[in-house]
Scaffold this active site. Structure first.
Site, PDB file in Angstrom:
ATOM      1  N   ILE A  79       0.846  -1.204   0.000  1.00 39.62           N
ATOM      2  CA  ILE A  79       0.000   0.000   0.000  1.00 39.62           C
ATOM      3  C   ILE A  79       0.880   1.254   0.000  1.00 39.62           C
ATOM      4  O   ILE A  79       0.583   2.246  -0.669  1.00 39.62           O
ATOM      5  CB  ILE A  79      -0.967  -0.018   1.209  1.00 39.62           C
ATOM      6  CG1 ILE A  79      -1.770  -1.329   1.213  1.00 39.62           C
ATOM      7  CG2 ILE A  79      -1.910   1.178   1.169  1.00 39.62           C
ATOM      8  CD1 ILE A  79      -2.528  -1.609   2.506  1.00 39.62           C
TER       9      ILE A  79
ATOM     10  N   TYR B 106      -2.524  -8.960  16.295  1.00 39.70           N
ATOM     11  CA  TYR B 106      -2.344  -7.972  15.229  1.00 39.70           C
ATOM     12  C   TYR B 106      -3.297  -6.791  15.440  1.00 39.70           C
ATOM     13  O   TYR B 106      -2.884  -5.628  15.425  1.00 39.70           O
ATOM     14  CB  TYR B 106      -2.590  -8.634  13.860  1.00 39.70           C
ATOM     15  CG  TYR B 106      -2.714  -7.649  12.721  1.00 39.70           C
ATOM     16  CD1 TYR B 106      -1.598  -6.984  12.214  1.00 39.70           C
ATOM     17  CD2 TYR B 106      -3.960  -7.361  12.154  1.00 39.70           C
ATOM     18  CE1 TYR B 106      -1.724  -6.059  11.175  1.00 39.70           C
ATOM     19  CE2 TYR B 106      -4.095  -6.448  11.116  1.00 39.70           C
ATOM     20  CZ  TYR B 106      -2.971  -5.808  10.632  1.00 39.70           C
ATOM     21  OH  TYR B 106      -3.110  -4.893   9.612  1.00 39.70           O
TER      22      TYR B 106
ATOM     23  N   GLY C 239       9.437  -5.226   2.143  1.00 38.31           N
ATOM     24  CA  GLY C 239       9.230  -4.316   1.024  1.00 38.31           C
ATOM     25  C   GLY C 239      10.201  -4.577  -0.118  1.00 38.31           C
ATOM     26  O   GLY C 239      11.072  -5.449  -0.037  1.00 38.31           O
TER      27      GLY C 239
ATOM     28  N   LEU D 124      13.082  -2.896   4.352  1.00 38.22           N
ATOM     29  CA  LEU D 124      12.981  -3.908   3.289  1.00 38.22           C
ATOM     30  C   LEU D 124      12.851  -5.328   3.816  1.00 38.22           C
ATOM     31  O   LEU D 124      13.147  -6.285   3.090  1.00 38.22           O
ATOM     32  CB  LEU D 124      14.166  -3.800   2.299  1.00 38.22           C
ATOM     33  CG  LEU D 124      14.292  -2.459   1.560  1.00 38.22           C
ATOM     34  CD1 LEU D 124      15.472  -2.499   0.572  1.00 38.22           C
ATOM     35  CD2 LEU D 124      13.011  -2.090   0.802  1.00 38.22           C
TER      36      LEU D 124
END
Ligand SMILES: NC(=O)c1ccc[n+]([C@@H]2O[C@H](COP(=O)([O-])OP(=O)(O)OC[C@H]3O[C@@H](n4cnc5c(N)ncnc54)[C@H](O)[C@@H]3O)[C@@H](O)[C@H]2O)c1
Ligand SMILES: O=c1ccn([C@@H]2O[C@H](COP(=O)(O)OP(=O)(O)O[C@H]3O[C@H](CO)[C@@H](O)[C@H](O)[C@H]3O)[C@@H](O)[C@H]2O)c(=O)[nH]1
Length: 334
Positions: free
Chosen positions: A15, A145, A39, A36
């Site tokens: 997103i 979560y 990502g 990362l």
């Protein structure tokens, strides 16, 4: 409105990379910080976007970033996102999603940065007592979560009281789709989400996809979700940014279409879009899945003048398919 820099933490993820690309296309100055872990450097396709590889818990790095740049708002996408894993390894989630952002907030406080956009989630509501879900619905997450995000929402509210931090907590429902030119899209590893798994099965990249439960109290027995296009999410972030830059108050709002779509309806849409059968098996329920999660998105319209422009599930599937069949075939190199 000043052209200060927006720091996007976790901007190399799914997103985040769509939002960064949209902000860059609007000629805004964007700096991405991402470690990362999940990502992709290649997901940042604009040369104008500056990138720093590092973690949001690295205080010396944050001090350097805030000292060297005129940052007024931080958009915070960085988090671990796998609900099932959060049940098995809660501390991993509380550390990265709740505790470490406190370090980021301390740095922001010390450098006088007073705008924060949070990727929150429908998971803060838990098992809904009423659908569509309004923001005043009880907040009772059913997994770590959801709690990790809800606690961060509370921390942000307390920082507003204490030192005037203005935040926009955006509670996304089910993100889906892609930019549309095949250059960026959803590339989670491991992939747990419904739409990409359906399309991976069609492509033969996984043997088959499993439908988790057919005995829910829904018209076709499968779970209902509110699939929200990633470009609509990106647009909401741009609007939240303007809200905070314009001196707006803290807000918390749902980002969804307001329309419920079942797992079987997604399978039908995938057949229609691709013209291919979905290799599918019908399995047991997945632990922690509520039967129905559908947003009431009216507050976002009121406070951000935002509403979803993509409302057809077929659009979401088609857009995900464009990424998976585009020039990168749904994969990043790095
Ligand atoms: N995907 C969805 O359907 C969905 C729904 C609701 C909420 N959200 C939230 O939206 C946000 C983005 O989700 P996504 O699907 O793009 O996930 P993603 O995993 O693709 O992106 C998260 C990014 O954050 C980075 N990151 C993680 N921890 C970091 C750290 N400590 N320091 C720096 N970078 C770090 C990762 O490398 C990754 O690039 C998450 O906060 C998630 O909880 C996602
Ligand atoms: O292989 C699969 C994957 C999913 N599902 C079902 O499809 C629906 C959607 O599942 P998924 O795509 O995994 O998304 P959610 O579990 O609904 O969670 C997403 O949407 C939530 C908000 O609604 C966010 O909190 C989460 O971060 C985000 O991952 C659910 O009913 C699942 O049981 C399957 O049947 N088979």
């Amino acid at each position: 409105m000043s052209k200060s820099t927006t720091l996007v933490v976790g901007g190399a993820g799914y997103i985040g990379s769509h939002t960064v690309r949209l902000l860059a296309s609007q000629d805004r100055d964007v700096l991405v910080l991402d470690n990362l872990v999940y990502g992709h450097r290649d997901a940042l396709v604009d040369d104008s976007v500056r990138f720093i590889e590092g973690s949001l818990s690295d205080r010396p790095l944050l001090d350097k970033i805030f000292s060297e740049n005129d940052i007024d708002v931080v958009i915070h996408f960085a988090a671990f996102i796998n609900v099932g894993e959060s049940v098995k390894d809660p501390l991993k989630y509380y550390q990265n999603n709740t505790a470490d952002p406190v370090i980021l907030l301390e740095a922001m406080r010390d450098h006088g940065v007073k705008g924060f956009v949070l990727s929150s989630t429908a998971a803060v509501y838990g098992e809904p007592v009423e659908v569509p879900i309004v923001e005043s619905h009880p907040l009772q997450p059913v997994n770590p979560y959801g709690w990790s995000k809800l606690m961060l929402e509370q921390i942000l509210a307390d920082c507003d009281t204490a030192w005037g931090l203005k935040s926009a907590c955006l509670r996304y429902f089910n993100a889906s789709g892609s930019w549309g030119d095949g250059l960026i899209g959803e590339a989670h590893e491991p992939e747990t989400h419904l739409i990409p798994n359906v399309l991976l099965a069609i492509q033969g990249k996984i043997e088959k996809m499993t439908v988790f439960g057919t005995d829910y109290d829904t018209p076709d027995g499968t779970c209902i979700r509110d699939y929200i296009h990633v470009m609509d999410l990106a647009d909401a972030h741009a609007k939240a940014l303007d809200h905070l830059k314009g001196g707006g108050e803290s807000i918390r709002c749902n980002l969804g279409t307001g329309l419920g779509v079942s797992v079987r309806e997604i399978l039908d849409a995938a057949r229609e879009v691709t013209g291919k059968e979905v290799p599918v098996e019908y399995g047991d329920r997945r632990a922690g899945d509520p039967a129905r999660l559908v947003a009431d998105p009216s507050l976002a319209k009121e406070v951000l003048d935002w509403e979803a422009s993509h409302t057809d599930a077929k659009d979401m599937v088609e857009s995900a398919w464009q990424w998976m069949t585009g020039p990168r075939l749904g994969q990043f190199e790095k």
